[in-house]
Motif scaffolding. Structure first.
Motif, mmCIF file in Angstrom:
data_model
loop_
_atom_site.group_PDB
_atom_site.id
_atom_site.type_symbol
_atom_site.label_atom_id
_atom_site.label_comp_id
_atom_site.label_asym_id
_atom_site.label_seq_id
_atom_site.Cartn_x
_atom_site.Cartn_y
_atom_site.Cartn_z
ATOM 1 N N TYR A 27 0.831 -1.205 0.000
ATOM 2 C CA TYR A 27 0.000 0.000 0.000
ATOM 3 C C TYR A 27 0.866 1.256 0.000
ATOM 4 C CZ TYR A 27 -4.897 -1.469 0.618
ATOM 5 O OH TYR A 27 -6.169 -1.937 0.411
ATOM 6 N N LEU A 28 1.881 1.287 0.865
ATOM 7 C CA LEU A 28 2.712 2.487 0.983
ATOM 8 C C LEU A 28 3.458 2.775 -0.309
ATOM 9 C CD1 LEU A 28 4.162 1.904 4.579
ATOM 10 C CD2 LEU A 28 2.471 3.625 3.902
ATOM 11 N N VAL A 29 4.070 1.755 -0.894
ATOM 12 C CA VAL A 29 4.845 1.951 -2.121
ATOM 13 C C VAL A 29 3.926 2.362 -3.269
ATOM 14 C CG1 VAL A 29 6.267 0.789 -3.844
ATOM 15 C CG2 VAL A 29 6.683 0.384 -1.410
ATOM 16 N N THR A 30 2.772 1.702 -3.381
ATOM 17 C CA THR A 30 1.846 2.033 -4.470
ATOM 18 C C THR A 30 1.292 3.437 -4.303
ATOM 19 O OG1 THR A 30 1.246 -0.315 -4.578
ATOM 20 C CG2 THR A 30 -0.199 1.238 -5.716
ATOM 21 N N ALA A 31 0.956 3.822 -3.078
ATOM 22 C CA ALA A 31 0.443 5.174 -2.834
ATOM 23 C C ALA A 31 1.481 6.222 -3.204
ATOM 24 C CB ALA A 31 0.024 5.326 -1.367
ATOM 25 N N VAL A 32 2.757 5.965 -2.910
ATOM 26 C CA VAL A 32 3.820 6.905 -3.294
ATOM 27 C C VAL A 32 3.920 7.002 -4.819
ATOM 28 C CG1 VAL A 32 6.315 7.277 -3.273
ATOM 29 C CG2 VAL A 32 5.126 6.671 -1.160
ATOM 30 N N PHE A 33 3.728 5.867 -5.512
ATOM 31 C CA PHE A 33 3.727 5.902 -6.979
ATOM 32 C C PHE A 33 2.632 6.835 -7.501
ATOM 33 C CE2 PHE A 33 1.580 4.142 -10.768
ATOM 34 C CZ PHE A 33 2.552 4.401 -11.717
ATOM 35 N N PHE A 34 1.422 6.715 -6.943
ATOM 36 C CA PHE A 34 0.337 7.582 -7.385
ATOM 37 C C PHE A 34 0.556 9.030 -6.940
ATOM 38 C CE2 PHE A 34 -2.088 3.465 -7.500
ATOM 39 C CZ PHE A 34 -2.272 3.459 -8.875
ATOM 40 N N LEU A 35 1.246 9.220 -5.804
ATOM 41 C CA LEU A 35 1.627 10.576 -5.390
ATOM 42 C C LEU A 35 2.537 11.215 -6.431
ATOM 43 C CD1 LEU A 35 2.163 12.938 -3.365
ATOM 44 C CD2 LEU A 35 3.995 11.510 -2.415
ATOM 45 N N ILE A 36 3.501 10.466 -6.911
ATOM 46 C CA ILE A 36 4.419 11.006 -7.918
ATOM 47 C C ILE A 36 3.653 11.343 -9.197
ATOM 48 C CG2 ILE A 36 6.388 10.435 -9.398
ATOM 49 C CD1 ILE A 36 7.418 8.678 -7.082
ATOM 50 N N LEU A 37 2.771 10.448 -9.622
ATOM 51 C CA LEU A 37 2.001 10.696 -10.839
ATOM 52 C C LEU A 37 1.121 11.930 -10.679
ATOM 53 C CD1 LEU A 37 1.254 9.744 -13.672
ATOM 54 C CD2 LEU A 37 -0.460 8.237 -12.653
ATOM 55 N N GLY A 38 0.406 12.012 -9.549
ATOM 56 C CA GLY A 38 -0.431 13.187 -9.302
ATOM 57 C C GLY A 38 0.392 14.449 -9.162
ATOM 58 N N GLY A 39 1.585 14.327 -8.573
ATOM 59 C CA GLY A 39 2.449 15.491 -8.429
ATOM 60 C C GLY A 39 2.961 16.005 -9.751
ATOM 61 N N LEU A 73 -6.451 11.267 -8.222
ATOM 62 C CA LEU A 73 -5.341 10.463 -7.713
ATOM 63 C C LEU A 73 -5.001 10.830 -6.278
ATOM 64 C CD1 LEU A 73 -2.928 10.359 -10.800
ATOM 65 C CD2 LEU A 73 -4.322 8.494 -9.904
ATOM 66 N N MET A 74 -4.967 12.121 -5.978
ATOM 67 C CA MET A 74 -4.584 12.530 -4.631
ATOM 68 C C MET A 74 -5.654 12.168 -3.598
ATOM 69 S SD MET A 74 -1.595 13.590 -4.831
ATOM 70 C CE MET A 74 -0.319 14.564 -5.603
ATOM 71 N N VAL A 75 -6.925 12.366 -3.938
ATOM 72 C CA VAL A 75 -7.997 12.113 -2.980
ATOM 73 C C VAL A 75 -8.226 10.621 -2.794
ATOM 74 C CG1 VAL A 75 -10.466 12.355 -2.541
ATOM 75 C CG2 VAL A 75 -9.150 14.314 -3.358
ATOM 76 N N PHE A 76 -8.289 9.876 -3.894
ATOM 77 C CA PHE A 76 -8.640 8.462 -3.804
ATOM 78 C C PHE A 76 -7.417 7.552 -3.724
ATOM 79 C CE2 PHE A 76 -12.500 10.171 -5.940
ATOM 80 C CZ PHE A 76 -13.418 9.802 -4.971
ATOM 81 N N TRP A 77 -6.410 7.781 -4.549
ATOM 82 C CA TRP A 77 -5.341 6.794 -4.687
ATOM 83 C C TRP A 77 -4.071 7.125 -3.930
ATOM 84 C CZ3 TRP A 77 -8.944 7.318 -8.616
ATOM 85 C CH2 TRP A 77 -9.578 6.129 -9.009
ATOM 86 N N PHE A 78 -3.999 8.289 -3.289
ATOM 87 C CA PHE A 78 -2.805 8.570 -2.492
ATOM 88 C C PHE A 78 -3.103 8.683 -1.002
ATOM 89 C CE2 PHE A 78 -0.235 12.021 -0.470
ATOM 90 C CZ PHE A 78 0.802 11.184 -0.075
ATOM 91 N N ILE A 79 -3.848 9.698 -0.580
ATOM 92 C CA ILE A 79 -3.863 10.038 0.845
ATOM 93 C C ILE A 79 -4.462 8.915 1.691
ATOM 94 C CG2 ILE A 79 -4.593 11.715 2.554
ATOM 95 C CD1 ILE A 79 -4.587 13.860 0.496
ATOM 96 N N SER A 80 -5.684 8.490 1.382
ATOM 97 C CA SER A 80 -6.313 7.443 2.206
ATOM 98 C C SER A 80 -5.560 6.119 2.128
ATOM 99 C CB SER A 80 -7.770 7.266 1.797
ATOM 100 O OG SER A 80 -8.538 8.386 2.184
ATOM 101 N N PRO A 81 -5.195 5.617 0.926
ATOM 102 C CA PRO A 81 -4.426 4.369 0.889
ATOM 103 C C PRO A 81 -3.078 4.474 1.594
ATOM 104 C CG PRO A 81 -5.393 4.816 -1.256
ATOM 105 C CD PRO A 81 -5.600 6.049 -0.431
#
Length: 825
Positions: A27-39, A73-81
């Motif tokens: 979860y942590l690694v995948t969420a960081v991946f989506f953080l980078i994409l959203g960023g 991505l930030m609301v659904f796929w980064f912060i909560s996961p």
């Protein structure tokens, strides 16, 4: 039975693992991946806004897609996961459990999460990603009212992706709630749970209901876009309907995001001030109040709609009222620091920074809670700035959580110098990015142009955004350096930590503990249940006694295998099946269009093939999961108040039913809302046959009786009676669906189709949703019959028959509600 886990260096390990710590890392690694994409998307549109005039890097469509997908991505796929990654890893350790209650469901929740995010990424390449805002306002969320945003496959795919994500959340919510309420170590009452676990518990309770409402809204929206129904394409109340459904989810989502961050702040403030949180019980009560109130303020997002002033005034009061419990929590944190001896470590700096940012976000949010001011600020950058000062403040505390639990997860210490440099760059970049938006509040939201006089503030914001993005590279470098060459971390690197995760090795072993954790004496002890005298070996209060941790590590080194399983290939296979299925469904609207007399076109055969392939993969994977022998870690001695008399699986079933009640409640509520909006008496209803409906009601109620009979036969270990009762249930369910198919066929012959009128849409979608539940129940019943025939299942243990009965009775009760609504009124 599942085999042992492969080593961490093996890719197979991460595909088949069900262990909560591994899933947490995924979860942590995948969420960081989506953080980078959203960023990356955020930097793109911030650079585009460097100058006024809308002549930057992106055209209008590209800008809208970048902003929309960034928000999604930030609301659904980064912060909560990201928060749930820590929840997966830390909560069982803090509870004294060996794993979550349902390890395979935990892995399934992750794979649904990953594949849902991949669907969003795929949407960029398959017709264009969603570009109508992450809030998807009606009626602009349907092509009929938004020609500029056609019914692209990518748009449909994004909606289906969020649906898959909500399924992930539901599975995870059931798992966490069951674990926290059933797997607490002996002597750990609810009041005594660590505050991070408390924050996760309340977050999950909110998720269970809020995401169920979102799932219902998305189901209706997907039916509009794929089946061409009329929920949000009708004139009149469709925009209000979407607003109510979406914001009933949307406002609790703010607290769903922020509560885990609060839990991190509570833990780190206690650890680095060396003092127990001031007013701890009052803080817990305040969090409970906020969790409840979060569902009572959604309408303040709708102050600009036609809702009457009296209702708006009521929701203004509830919106301002919800700030009061937060005031208590903020003062508790501040007073804890005043009374303590603060050590300014990296985790504490991020938590303190989060508190400062949240205070600014909370104060500016009060402005939006007032009807008059909301008329002025709504749709401006004031909302953008407030939203990010709240949401990203939560992310700030979660970044502190990385540094706080990094030694526990990796067994390595990080560089405090690099950590503090990261905080300095992050905090400066954050405020340079978002605070100018308060000053430039007249900038319209969701628009890529603004007044030239606001350009200096946007340039400052863009510079801040680049600094904020660059700060993450410092974090990545610091953590990579720590992992590769950092010094080994002690089991407990923090002098005043209080929670159980610090009483085991860093990183913890597979099953977390060998001895059984217990708080029966008032402090953390490890009971060696293999000892002849059953005595207590070593005790610690969780406040850093190194000898206790060393003794526990020694016991773990000599532990015997308790035969609990930690690997299964089926969760990833089910996730893959859903991914393929939703890929196909995203283009299935071509089949419905080919049926519509006013729409030209031919169906896409490829879409049908992909859909059927997804169904096949899903069917095989579910069958494999059902047949697999899997022994989950158990906790025979545990605190289970207030659910002592309910076994673990039954409790999980009840939590799932509670979520499904909200799904059906939202769909039925949508029917009632639209019918009342248009006038109950003037609303033309579909004229189904009351006689047919009554016959079907008798059929379904009879099937409930045969399920009860099946349970009785299982308890008596009567195989023939059990088999006959389950077969009767299956036949009655098939009869119900057959009568429903005949009824629909007759209506089609009379020119009544779901895509013609709103009332037709509501009838077919609502009863169709119920028929889908019946079908799922029949598939389960068929599998159970296979198990009875092949291995004499459920005779020695009748509980699965009881669990199936709970679901089947719920489906029957729903029909008892639908029958008078659609057949008699």
């Amino acid at each position: 039975m599942s085999g042992d886990l492969p080593p961490r260096s093996s890719v197979k390990r991460w595909l088949v693992t069900t262990n909560h710590k591994d899933v947490g890392i995924l979860y942590l690694v995948t969420a960081v991946f989506f953080l980078i994409l959203g960023g990356v998307l955020a930097v793109l549109f911030r650079v585009h806004l460097w100058e006024s005039g809308g002549t930057g890097l992106l055209d209008g469509t590209q800008y809208n897609r970048a902003v929309t997908v960034h928000g999604l991505l930030m609301v659904f796929w980064f912060i909560s996961p990201f928060a749930l990654g820590f929840g997966n890893y830390i909560v069982p350790l803090q509870l004294g459990a060996k794993d979550l209650a349902f390890p395979r469901l935990n892995a399934l929740s992750y794979w649904f999460y990953l594949f849902s995010g991949l669907l969003v990424i795929a949407s960029f390449f398959l017709g264009g990603a969603w570009e109508g805002g992450w809030y998807m306002y009606a009626p602009l969320n349907v092509p009929e009212y938004n020609p500029a945003m056609p019914a692209t496959r990518g748009g449909d795919m994004t909606i289906l992706a969020i649906m898959l994500f909500t399924m992930s959340v539901t599975i995870g919510s059931v798992n966490f709630l069951t674990t926290i309420h059933h797997f607490r170590a002996e002597g750990m009452g609810l009041w005594n749970m660590p505050l991070f676990t408390w924050s996760i518990l309340l977050t999950i309770w909110m998720m269970l209901f809020a995401f169920a409402a979102l799932l219902a809204a998305l189901f209706l929206l997907a039916s509009d876009r794929i089946l061409l129904t009329q929920y949000f394409a009708s004139e009149g109340g469709s925009s209000l309907l979407w607003g109510h459904l979406f914001w009933f989810f949307g406002h609790p989502e703010v607290y769903i995001v922020f509560f885990p961050a609060l839990g991190v702040m509570f833990e780190t403030f206690q650890t680095f001030s060396g003092r127990r949180l001031v007013g701890r019980k009052w803080v817990i009560i305040a969090m409970v109040l906020v969790a409840i109130q979060s569902f009572l303020v959604w309408m303040h997002h709708m102050f600009l709609t036609t809702i009457n002033l009296e209702v708006k005034t009521l929701f203004m009061a509830t919106s301002i009222g919800i700030s009061l419990p937060f005031d208590l929590m903020v003062f508790a944190l501040i007073y804890t620091l005043v009374k303590g001896h603060v050590r300014f470590t990296t985790p504490f700096l991020f938590s303190l920074g989060a508190l400062v940012l949240f205070i600014i976000g909370g104060i500016t949010g009060v402005f939006l809670g007032a009807v008059v001011l909301d008329y002025e600020f709504r749709g401006t950058y004031w909302v953008v700035a407030h939203f990010h000062y709240v949401m990203v403040a939560g992310a700030t505390a979660l970044i502190g959580a990385i540094y706080y639990w990094w030694p526990k997860i990796t067994g390595k210490m990080y560089s405090e110098t690099l950590g503090k440099l990261h905080f300095a760059a992050y905090f400066i970049g954050f405020n340079l990015l978002y605070f100018p938006m308060f000053v430039a509040w007249e900038t319209p939201r969701r628009v890529f142009d603004y007044g030239e006089y606001l350009e200096p503030w946007h340039k400052v914001a863009t510079v801040g955004g680049i600094i904020l993005a660059a700060s993450y590279f410092i974090m990545f470098y610091a953590l990579a350096k720590s992992y590769v060459s950092g010094p080994d971390a002690p089991d407990n690197p923090w002098a005043f930590s209080r929670t159980a995760e610090w009483a085991t090795s860093s990183p913890p072993p597979l099953d977390n503990w060998t001895g059984r954790p217990s708080y029966a004496s008032g402090r953390l002890e490890f009971v060696d249940e293999r000892a002849a005298d059953g005595g207590v070996e070593t005790a610690t209060d969780g406040a850093g006694a190194g000898a206790a941790a060393e003794a526990e590590t020694a016991r773990q080194a000599n532990a015997h295998d308790d035969h609990a399983d930690h690997a299964s290939p089926w969760p990833v296979a089910i996730g893959l099946g859903m991914f393929v299925l939703f890929l196909g469904l995203s283009e299935m609207d071509s089949y419905v269009e080919s049926m519509h007399p006013e729409i030209e076109g031919s169906p896409d055969v490829t879409a049908l093939v992909i859909t059927l392939l997804g169904v096949a993969v899903l069917g095989v994977a579910l069958f494999g999961l059902g047949r697999e022998r899997f022994e989950a870690p158990t906790m025979p001695i545990a605190e289970r108040w207030p659910f002592e008399g309910v076994d673990t699986t039954k409790l999980g079933v009840w939590f799932f039913i509670a979520s499904d009640v909200v799904v059906f409640g939202a769909i039925i509520g949508a029917y009632l809302f639209m019918r009342i909006y248009f006038g109950w008496g003037e609303f033309e209803t579909v004229p189904p046959s009351a006689t047919i409906g009554l016959i079907n009601t008798y059929v379904l109620l009879t099937s409930s009786f045969t399920v009860i009979l099946a349970l009785v036969m299982a308890e008596r270990e009567n195989k023939r009676g059990l088999l006959a009762s389950m077969a009767a249930t299956l036949l009655l369910g098939l009869t119900f669906l057959g009568i429903k198919a005949y009824e629909w066929g007759y209506e089609f012959s009379q020119g009544i189709f779901w895509y013609e009128e709103l009332q037709y849409s509501m009838y077919f979608v609502t009863t169709g949703m119920h028929a889908l539940h019946v079908t799922l129940g029949l598939l389960i019943a068929g599998f159970m019959i296979y198990r009875i025939v092949s291995i004499d299942a459920y005779l020695a243990d009748h509980r699965p028959v009881e669990y199936f009965g709970i679901y089947w009775h719920f489906v029957d009760i729903v029909w008892v509600v639908l029958f008078p609504l659609f057949y008699l009124m």
